[in-house]
Enzyme design. Structure first.
Site, PDB file in Angstrom:
ATOM      1  N   GLU A 135       0.871  -1.153  -0.068  1.00 56.56           N
ATOM      2  CA  GLU A 135       0.089   0.026  -0.025  1.00 56.56           C
ATOM      3  C   GLU A 135       0.731   1.311  -0.027  1.00 56.56           C
ATOM      4  OE1 GLU A 135      -2.222  -1.547   3.621  1.00 56.56           O
ATOM      5  OE2 GLU A 135      -3.916  -0.837   2.105  1.00 56.56           O
ATOM      6  N   GLU A 178      -3.600  -9.450   3.769  1.00 57.72           N
ATOM      7  CA  GLU A 178      -4.264  -9.065   4.905  1.00 57.72           C
ATOM      8  C   GLU A 178      -5.730 -10.088   5.230  1.00 57.72           C
ATOM      9  OE1 GLU A 178      -3.255  -6.871   2.811  1.00 57.72           O
ATOM     10  OE2 GLU A 178      -2.553  -4.988   3.738  1.00 57.72           O
TER      11      GLU A 178
HETATM   12  N1  3HC Z   1       4.399  -7.829  11.805  1.00 58.40           N
HETATM   13  C1  3HC Z   1       5.048  -8.267  12.714  1.00 58.40           C
HETATM   14  N2  3HC Z   1       6.129  -9.462  12.693  1.00 58.40           N
HETATM   15  C2  3HC Z   1       6.014  -9.950  11.739  1.00 58.40           C
HETATM   16  C3  3HC Z   1       5.364  -9.705  10.406  1.00 58.40           C
HETATM   17  C4  3HC Z   1       4.481  -8.546  10.643  1.00 58.40           C
HETATM   18  N3  3HC Z   1       3.842  -7.959   9.404  1.00 58.40           N
HETATM   19  N4  3HC Z   1       5.702 -10.478   9.558  1.00 58.40           N
HETATM   20  C5  3HC Z   1       6.345 -11.289  10.225  1.00 58.40           C
HETATM   21  N5  3HC Z   1       6.599 -10.736  11.215  1.00 58.40           N
HETATM   22  C6  3HC Z   1       7.680 -11.758  12.358  1.00 58.40           C
HETATM   23  C7  3HC Z   1       7.372 -13.075  12.283  1.00 58.40           C
HETATM   24  O1  3HC Z   1       6.580 -13.279  13.269  1.00 58.40           O
HETATM   25  C8  3HC Z   1       8.801 -13.332  12.794  1.00 58.40           C
HETATM   26  O2  3HC Z   1       9.138 -12.991  14.139  1.00 58.40           O
HETATM   27  P1  3HC Z   1      10.044 -14.337  15.189  1.00 58.40           P
HETATM   28  O3  3HC Z   1      11.454 -14.376  14.614  1.00 58.40           O
HETATM   29  O4  3HC Z   1      10.101 -13.688  16.432  1.00 58.40           O
HETATM   30  O5  3HC Z   1       9.430 -15.356  14.932  1.00 58.40           O
HETATM   31  C9  3HC Z   1       9.872 -12.702  11.777  1.00 58.40           C
HETATM   32  O6  3HC Z   1       8.897 -11.445  11.652  1.00 58.40           O
HETATM   33  C10 3HC Z   1      10.412 -13.413  10.721  1.00 58.40           C
HETATM   34  O7  3HC Z   1       9.260 -13.819  10.033  1.00 58.40           O
HETATM   35  P2  3HC Z   1       9.376 -15.129   9.093  1.00 58.40           P
HETATM   36  O8  3HC Z   1       9.827 -15.973   9.799  1.00 58.40           O
HETATM   37  O9  3HC Z   1       7.915 -15.142   8.515  1.00 58.40           O
HETATM   38  O10 3HC Z   1      10.260 -14.735   7.825  1.00 58.40           O
HETATM   39  P3  3HC Z   1      10.308 -15.003   6.367  1.00 58.40           P
HETATM   40  O11 3HC Z   1      11.485 -14.383   5.937  1.00 58.40           O
HETATM   41  O12 3HC Z   1      10.259 -16.283   6.153  1.00 58.40           O
HETATM   42  O13 3HC Z   1       8.976 -14.242   6.004  1.00 58.40           O
HETATM   43  C11 3HC Z   1       7.412 -12.307   5.279  1.00 58.40           C
HETATM   44  C12 3HC Z   1       8.882 -12.887   5.571  1.00 58.40           C
HETATM   45  C13 3HC Z   1       7.379 -13.153   3.849  1.00 58.40           C
HETATM   46  C14 3HC Z   1       7.278 -10.756   5.382  1.00 58.40           C
HETATM   47  C15 3HC Z   1       6.353 -13.200   6.087  1.00 58.40           C
HETATM   48  O14 3HC Z   1       6.744 -12.957   7.565  1.00 58.40           O
HETATM   49  C16 3HC Z   1       5.046 -12.740   6.138  1.00 58.40           C
HETATM   50  O15 3HC Z   1       4.394 -13.357   5.184  1.00 58.40           O
HETATM   51  N6  3HC Z   1       4.362 -11.927   7.031  1.00 58.40           N
HETATM   52  C17 3HC Z   1       3.151 -11.488   7.039  1.00 58.40           C
HETATM   53  C18 3HC Z   1       2.895 -10.588   5.897  1.00 58.40           C
HETATM   54  C19 3HC Z   1       1.570  -9.908   6.144  1.00 58.40           C
HETATM   55  O16 3HC Z   1       0.627 -10.599   6.492  1.00 58.40           O
HETATM   56  N7  3HC Z   1       1.300  -8.558   6.079  1.00 58.40           N
HETATM   57  C20 3HC Z   1       0.344  -7.998   6.090  1.00 58.40           C
HETATM   58  C21 3HC Z   1       0.228  -7.126   7.474  1.00 58.40           C
HETATM   59  S1  3HC Z   1      -1.391  -6.362   7.735  1.00 58.40           S
HETATM   60  C22 3HC Z   1      -1.120  -5.100   7.167  1.00 58.40           C
HETATM   61  O17 3HC Z   1      -0.240  -4.743   6.419  1.00 58.40           O
HETATM   62  C23 3HC Z   1      -2.385  -4.123   7.113  1.00 58.40           C
HETATM   63  C24 3HC Z   1      -2.381  -2.970   6.320  1.00 58.40           C
HETATM   64  O18 3HC Z   1      -3.364  -3.141   5.335  1.00 58.40           O
HETATM   65  C25 3HC Z   1      -2.776  -1.664   7.271  1.00 58.40           C
END
Ligand code: 3HC
Ligand code: NAI
Length: 694
Positions: free
Chosen positions: A116, A136
């Site tokens: 975004e 999301e």
């Molecule tokens: N917020 C907070 N912590 C997060 C996070 C996030 N968005 N995404 C990942 N983390 C944390 C994980 O829990 C993990 O924590 P830990 O080391 O304490 O266990 C650490 O970051 C590393 O994550 P991964 O092990 O998953 O790392 P990868 O490199 O394998 O993957 C990633 C990275 C592809 C970014 C994956 O973590 C992921 O898919 N994250 C979620 C992405 C997501 O859903 N984003 C949308 C969020 S909601 C949003 O943006 C609302 C907006 O519209 C306003």
């Protein structure tokens, strides 16, 4: 002339640097450059500095480390930091209104709020290996940073709607084809971004999505996409809400659309389903963690037994590119097993999920044999023969003789004691349980069962292997049924009691489906095969305390040769070739007989009572499992139940559900059930403790 200023930190998490007329604003907030409050402030400050910088002609926004931005900081949701100023909306508005062009330079991933943010930039360029998505909905949310309003204005409402409701990322080339990015970079990223930005610096105007009129989409197509959503999806509410948001983008001016998106986002973020899905997001990551200095490498796999489980496990490995040796004791069973594997692949091909060539490639990875000597070089052997201790022990003694030193010897047993199996080998440290779920090529859950002497290196190797075959591993200890099946005992016990007290099988199953389970407990028993539990009950009968209430219903049904779907009858009857459960008066008769013999006067049982007793039975046993250390943490129990037993994800699993109800209230309910129904309901001490701390 090239000018450069050293990078300075605007906050702890955003860096600012000027180079050759371009301001480089870098998000540096490991691990995923999440858009926490400090990052948002840093971005706003960076934009202000770039606007004021006399030498700055253009701005590049990028991420430090291995990715651009993983989105909002999910851990800050429902805390004051999530709503601290500036909100993402304000940051995005500042970027969009900047006079100097702003280019998002995407590498790794741009997900959720990260994408975004990029959409608010005037231009987007992406590294060839980048992934872009709005995931999301997987967290029970909709994009809340303007994504539902900008994306339809960029790529058209129909494509945007599919993109947002699927929650699936696309790669850079697909993003280019969609019109989501302006260019894909193959070479050095930062230099390319700077050149791209300077190239735009002299343009009179830059594209601003917020200035575009509402996107077009016919009412018919909107309706069609709405109707195409799966109402049973774990994130069904979020998907429906995403359609509402995109509809707003087709009807409202930009700012009004943003207001609508935000209101809907706020409703979802405060709601229980999103909290539950976010709990599971972290719980699933937590469950896979196991620290060990070394992990046993697994490159080649062998499977013993090509029945229901052996065939499915072979597919799981073949799908992930592993070569698999599959061994049976007789040709007919091997042929049957392979034929089923082929049929399963061909069904996928017919649905368009796999190409014919891919079917053949996967089948070619499975090497059938009748000779266990072919296991000699395997790094991992998984035994999936009959559930019988004597058979398993005989097989493990053989494996111990055949397999190379250092091979991991695993059993897929559902309930048997791993230590007793390991004891027949000279290498108990290499013996482990790998409890796959049926169908093993589909179900995500893998209970990794550590025996008393299993080495850390073997456990670590199996946890890593699980990730490689796209399973969610949960490390559990040895006990009757491990985590998942052990909890079923109490769940099915209550279902049996409720039948005797007045419920029908159909009512129990409907009540549990009403709670959100994919399938009710009795239909599930019919699917799994009632004979397996019958054998377990008979095995455990000598140790069952005789003074405790025991329902005879399941045993009586089995005594009639009714083992569920495989015999055409169980708690229900089934027409030939059909899996639809049909209520059967014969079973009603069995239930009435059992109730009469037990001296129970049947009564009307409510759906609420059914759901409460069945779910609290799971919770009470789950608490004992946690206290005994059979599960490492309560959230692991949730991961098991959601991914292996059809517990509704939007309730977060039994332990999260109970925690959300409040441990005090859960304890009170257990105490009431104890008073009314006796010893089965003694509250688990762990729950008493949680309630005390609440
Ligand atoms: N917020 C907070 N912590 C997060 C996070 C996030 N968005 N995404 C990942 N983390 C944390 C994980 O829990 C993990 O924590 P830990 O080391 O304490 O266990 C650490 O970051 C590393 O994550 P991964 O092990 O998953 O790392 P990868 O490199 O394998 O993957 C990633 C990275 C592809 C970014 C994956 O973590 C992921 O898919 N994250 C979620 C992405 C997501 O859903 N984003 C949308 C969020 S909601 C949003 O943006 C609302 C907006 O519209 C306003
Ligand atoms: P199955 O009966 O479908 O298959 C067992 C296969 O093992 C048969 O094909 C049989 O010919 C073969 N076999 C028996 N002894 C053998 C030997 N000595 N050498 C080679 N092959 C031999 O059984 P299923 O359902 O696949 O179960 C296998 C194991 O998986 C059991 O321990 C079971 O408890 C466990 N399990 C079963 C689940 C299920 O839903 N069916 C779920 C999870 C675990």
């Amino acid at each position: 002339m090239t000018t450069a200023s050293p990078a300075t930190a605007l906050t702890d998490t955003v860096l600012y640097e000027e180079r050759g007329g371009v301001a480089l604003i870098t998000i540096a907030n490991p691990p995923v450059n999440g858009l926490g409050d400090m990052v948002r402030r840093g971005l706003a400050d960076g934009m202000a500095r770039a606007a004021a910088g006399a030498a700055v002609r253009a701005v590049v926004l990028q991420g430090a480390g291995k990715l651009f931005c993983g989105g909002a900081d999910i851990r800050q949701f429902n805390t004051p930091a999530a709503t601290a100023q500036p909100m993402l909306r304000e940051v995005n508005r500042t970027i969009e209104r900047a006079v100097k062009p702003v280019v998002a330079c995407i590498h790794g991933v741009a997900l959720g709020g990260g994408l975004e943010l990029a959409l608010a930039c005037h231009y987007r360029i992406a590294d060839a290996a980048a992934q872009l998505g709005l995931p999301e909905v997987n967290l029970g949310l909709v994009p809340g940073g303007g994504g539902t309003q900008r994306l339809p204005r960029l790529i058209g409402a129909p494509a945007a709607l599919k993109f947002i409701t699927s929650g699936k990322p696309v790669d850079a080339r697909q993003a280019l084809a969609l019109g989501l990015v302006d260019a894909v970079i193959d070479g050095e990223r930062e230099a390319a971004a700077i050149a791209f930005a300077l190239d735009k610096a002299d343009s009179a105007a830059h594209p601003v999505l917020a200035d575009k009129p509402p996107a077009a989409m016919s009412a018919a197509e909107m309706k069609a996409q709405r109707e195409a959503l799966n109402p049973k999806a774990r994130n069904a509410t979020a998907q429906r809400t995403a359609v509402d948001c995109v509809q707003a983008a087709t009807e409202l001016e930009f700012e009004a659309g943003l207001d609508r998106e935000r209101a809907l986002f706020d409703g979802l973020v405060a709601g229980q389903p999103s909290k539950a899905l976010r709990h599971l997001f972290f719980a699933e990551k937590e469950a896979t963690k196991f620290s060990s200095t070394t992990a046993r490498a697994i490159r080649s796999v062998a499977i013993l037994g090509a029945g229901t489980m052996g065939g499915g496990i072979a597919m799981a490995f073949a799908n992930a590119g592993y070569g698999v040796v599959l061994c049976e004791r007789e040709q007919a069973a091997l042929d049957r097993g392979l034929a089923l594997v082929r049929r399963n692949y061909e069904i996928s091909a017919a649905k368009g999920v796999l190409s014919a060539a891919e079917v053949e490639a996967r089948l070619a990875r499975i090497q059938p044999t009748l000779d266990m000597a072919a296991f000699a070089d395997a790094d991992l052997v998984i035994e999936a023969v009959f559930e019988d201790m004597a058979v398993k022990r005989a097989v493990f003694a053989q494996l111990d003789r055949i397999c190379k030193s250092g091979a991991i010897l695993a059993t897929n047993t559902s309930r048997l004691n791993i230590d007793e199996i390991a004891a027949v080998t000279q290498r108990p440290q290499d013996v482990i349980g790998l409890h796959f779920f049926s169908p093993a090529h589909v179900m995500k859950l893998l209970e990794v069962v550590r025996g008393a002497r299993t080495s850390d290196e073997v456990i670590a190797g199996c946890m890593r292997m699980a990730a490689a075959i796209a399973k969610i591993p949960v490390l559990v200890g040895v006990c009757e049924g491990f985590v998942g099946n052990r909890m079923l005992t109490g769940y099915w016990r209550e279902a049996g009691f409720l039948l005797e007290e007045g419920a029908t099988p159909a009512q129990i199953d409907a009540a549990m489906q009403g709670f959100g389970f994919a399938m009710g407990p009795l239909a599930m028993a019919d699917l799994a095969g009632m004979d397996i539990n019958w054998a377990t009950r008979k095995r455990l009968a000598p140790t069952r305390p005789k003074h405790l209430r025991y329902s005879q219903v399941a045993d009586r049904i089995c005594e009639q040769g009714r083992f569920g779907q495989k015999t055409g009858a169980g708690y229900y009857r089934y027409e030939a070739g059909s899996r639809t459960p049909i209520p059967d008066p014969v079973v009603d008769g069995v239930i009435a007989d059992c109730a009469r013999e037990a001296g129970i006067t049947r009564r009307a049982v409510s759906d609420e009572e059914i759901a409460e007793r069945c779910v609290l039975a799971l919770v009470n046993e789950g608490a004992r499992i946690v206290a005994e250390g059979i599960a490492q943490r309560a959230s692991d129990v949730d991961v098991v139940y959601v991914n292996g037993y059809g517990f509704p994800a939007w309730r977060g699993g039994p332990m999260f559900h109970a925690r959300s109800l409040g441990w005090k209230q859960v304890l009170q309910k257990l105490q009431a059930l104890h008073a009314q129904h006796g010893e089965h309901w003694v509250p688990a001490p762990w729950i008493v403790q949680q309630a005390g701390q609440a």
